[in-house]
Design an enzyme around this catalytic site. Structure first.
Site, mmCIF file in Angstrom:
data_model
loop_
_atom_site.group_PDB
_atom_site.id
_atom_site.type_symbol
_atom_site.label_atom_id
_atom_site.label_comp_id
_atom_site.label_asym_id
_atom_site.label_seq_id
_atom_site.Cartn_x
_atom_site.Cartn_y
_atom_site.Cartn_z
ATOM 1 C CG HIS A 17 -4.787 -18.872 -16.602
ATOM 2 N ND1 HIS A 17 -4.906 -18.878 -15.241
ATOM 3 C CD2 HIS A 17 -3.765 -19.697 -16.880
ATOM 4 C CE1 HIS A 17 -3.967 -19.654 -14.715
ATOM 5 N NE2 HIS A 17 -3.265 -20.167 -15.698
ATOM 6 C CG HIS A 48 -5.500 -23.599 -16.963
ATOM 7 N ND1 HIS A 48 -6.051 -22.404 -16.573
ATOM 8 C CD2 HIS A 48 -5.314 -24.313 -15.833
ATOM 9 C CE1 HIS A 48 -6.194 -22.398 -15.251
ATOM 10 N NE2 HIS A 48 -5.751 -23.545 -14.776
ATOM 11 C CB CYS A 103 -8.281 -19.711 9.675
ATOM 12 S SG CYS A 103 -9.286 -18.207 9.542
ATOM 13 C CB CYS A 151 -9.924 -19.669 5.979
ATOM 14 S SG CYS A 151 -9.147 -18.055 5.899
ATOM 15 C CB CYS A 189 -6.279 -16.004 9.672
ATOM 16 S SG CYS A 189 -6.757 -16.049 7.924
ATOM 17 C CG HIS A 237 -10.846 -14.484 8.188
ATOM 18 N ND1 HIS A 237 -10.348 -15.453 7.341
ATOM 19 C CD2 HIS A 237 -12.125 -14.279 7.819
ATOM 20 C CE1 HIS A 237 -11.299 -15.823 6.507
ATOM 21 N NE2 HIS A 237 -12.384 -15.135 6.763
ATOM 22 C CE LYS A 249 2.583 -18.711 -10.363
ATOM 23 N NZ LYS A 249 2.715 -19.288 -9.021
ATOM 24 C CE LYS A 270 -7.540 -17.942 -9.686
ATOM 25 N NZ LYS A 270 -8.179 -19.198 -9.933
#
Length: 519
Positions: A21, A24, A130, A133, A155, A158, A305, A308
């Site tokens: 993006h 970067h 987790c 994850c 978590c 989850h 900020k 995405k």
RNA sequence: GGGGCGGUAGCUCAGCUGGUUAGAGCAGUGGACUCAUAAUCCAUCGGUCACGGGUUCAAGUCCCGUCCGCCCUACCA
């Protein structure tokens, strides 16, 4: 100044799994401008960038896509990261990948040395794991459970309980370097820049350093720990070493001595790794610490900020396809004080493009070249007797040259561009005041006309040189239109005001054509 | 919870160790000019410096408090 002195600059290496993006690209462009500027001032310059390709996340996505992690990384590098550099016109000297043999072998060499010297010990990592994850969670990632898990921590993703697991790990004694780090920040106040970043780092280190777990044994996509192949090196420890493995560490003492230490340009989120852990690692290995670590700010979109996950991520091509790579580079480096956060908006981008690049710089080039073509048949005139206004332009050129180079030396990129831009404004004002189109009407004013055009031509040449690190494409076009010899990059930027120019101008297409904004 | 940063003209921001009528760029308005990408140049409009206290001869600039926003709190530039 700075004849043939070494200038080694780095960007962070990209985590290949990310989607490129403008953030970067911003980091890349900043480092690239600094590199180009130094290169053009005659410094022995080296700009490094690259990719970070190890770690569990990459292994997992590769597996999900039915390919090996190496194949996955190869594809991402070729499809996303190398193209990113081309999109914004980066002229890097090297591109390192953490899967390069030159990197992996020397990471092991570095690690073994720390191990042999007693900087690494075996410990136990304890954390909440987790299963869903498949990774350890920080306590901040956990939330109180509800329903059947009432009273337990679960978590956040989850909503299931996590397990407290223990894992054997190797630890780096970061804590042993706290005093030396503080002494470093003290002795070299500009080691961490800007000031706000330095203060933050000081705060962290003063509040105490914890040793860093530097190995993982739950997956195997990484550099093997040399004395225990059941472990791979923690990705950050691995990644930071790119800055030295790319310039000959463990391989070529000569190359290493020539390049190291580096000036690091990083986003402020990863300041801790670069300003605390990395110097500590180098100290442990008996190597010189970096020349400096500069933490730049965030790009803010809508006041927040860019991210995405909030769908505010913007791909660089969205900008360059309409405005071009020069405009991208110019906009972000000019509009944002380097080191501070900066707001991005399409309105601001197109307003600055129009006002500064098209109407300011582009139109100036266009009018001067057009007048030399029209009034002198394209032959660059010679200045006759100088008047105060002409002399003033010459001194603005000199000031722009000195001030911008001085600003670059302080990593104040926005100031450097501002200093160069003073010349754009001065030249536009000069033309309006001297009115060469009026002089051209009376042959009696011939000498004055030629002096004015020669002065403006001279100024444009200086401008092309000064702006070439920031807007390399436009500068090259202008250089060609001025009929100047060689490439603009060959002209010394620290003496831009006396660059050798040409004798005949050539037609110049619009440097920054007007853009119809389609929102 | 802890920590950091910020809240100054419509917009983006400068305002260092407190000191004359708070600045710039862009946008807006008026004028000049025509070489140029309807560009340029000049002038001008525009701010109770988040709010409330306090220190001081003097505060946007220091102190306390409040509100709001953003970010960090070990792996997103």
């Amino acid at each position: 100044m700075a004849e043939a002195s070494s200038f080694y600059i780095t960007t962070p290496i990209f985590y290949v799994n990310d989607v490129p993006h403008i953030g970067h690209a911003y980091t890349e462009v900043a480092a690239d401008v600094l590199a180009r500027w130094h290169r053009q001032a005659g410094d022995d310059t080296w700009m490094l960038t690259g990719t970070d390709e190890h770690g569990q996340k990459i292994l997992r996505t590769a597996t999900a896509n039915g390919v090996t992690p190496q194949e996955w990384a190869d594809k991402l590098v070729a499809d996303a990261w190398i193209p990113l550099l081309e999109t914004v016109g980066i002229a890097n000297d090297d591109f390192i990948r953490t899967t390069d043999a030159r990197h992996e072998a020397n990471v092991q060499k570095f690690l073994q040395k720390l191990y042999d010297d007693g900087h690494i010990y075996t410990g136990e990592y304890e954390g909440y794991y987790c299963v869903g994850c498949e990774e350890y969670k920080q306590e901040s990632d956990l939330v109180p459970g509800a329903g059947e898990y009432e009273g337990q921590l679960v978590c956040a993703i989850h909503s299931k309980p996590v397990e407290l697991l223990h894992e054997k790990n190797y630890f780096f004694r970061t804590s042993a370097f706290a005093e030396r780090l503080l002494a470093l920040y003290e002795e070299r106040p500009d080691f961490v820049q800007p000031e706000s970043a330095r203060n933050e780092v000081l705060g962290w280190v003063r509040s105490g350093l914890a040793d860093l777990s530097i190995s993982r044994s739950t997956f195997d996509w990484g550099v093997k720990v040399p004395w225990d192949e059941t472990h791979v090196v923690y990705v950050w420890f691995d990644a930071l070493l790119n800055y030295i493995t790319a310039v000959g560490y463990g391989q070529s003492d000569e190359e290493f001595a020539r390049r190291w230490p580096a000036q690091h340009i990083v986003g402020k989120d990863i300041l801790r790794f670069h300003a605390v852990i990395w110097p500590a690692m180098l100290m442990a290995a008996g190597l010189e610490v970096p020349k400096g670590v500069f933490g730049h700010g965030w790009l803010l979109v809508g006041g927040e900020k860019m991210s995405k996950s909030k769908l505010t991520g913007i791909a660089p091509e969205q900008i360059t396809s309409t405005f071009g790579s020069d405009a991208f580079r110019y906009y972000f480096l000019r509009a944002i004080a380097f080191g501070q956060d900066g707001s991005f908006s399409w309105e601001d981008l197109s307003a600055r493009y129009q006002a500064e690049l098209a109407n300011g710089f582009g139109n100036l080039a266009s009018r001067v070249v057009a007048m030399i073509t029209r009034y002198c048949d394209g032959a660059v005139p010679t200045a006759g007797a100088l008047q105060p206004a002409d002399i003033e332009i010459a001194s603005v050129e000199r000031r722009a040259t000195d001030d911008s180079w001085q600003a670059i030396d302080r990593l104040a990129i926005h100031e450097a561009i501002g200093a160069a831009w003073a010349l754009v404004d001065a030249l536009n004002g000069y033309l309006t005041a001297e009115e060469p189109w009026v002089l051209a009407k009376d042959p009696a004013n011939r000498e004055r006309l030629e002096t004015v055009l020669a002065t403006a031509y001279r100024g444009l040449g200086t401008l092309a040189v000064l702006l070439s690190p920031v807007t390399p494409v436009a500068a090259a076009k202008l250089w060609a239109a001025l009929g100047a010899p060689g490439t603009v990059q060959q002209a010394r930027i620290d003496r831009a005001f006396e660059a050798e120019l040409g004798e005949r101008v050539a037609p110049l297409e619009a440097l920054f054509p007007r853009v119809e904004v389609a929102e």
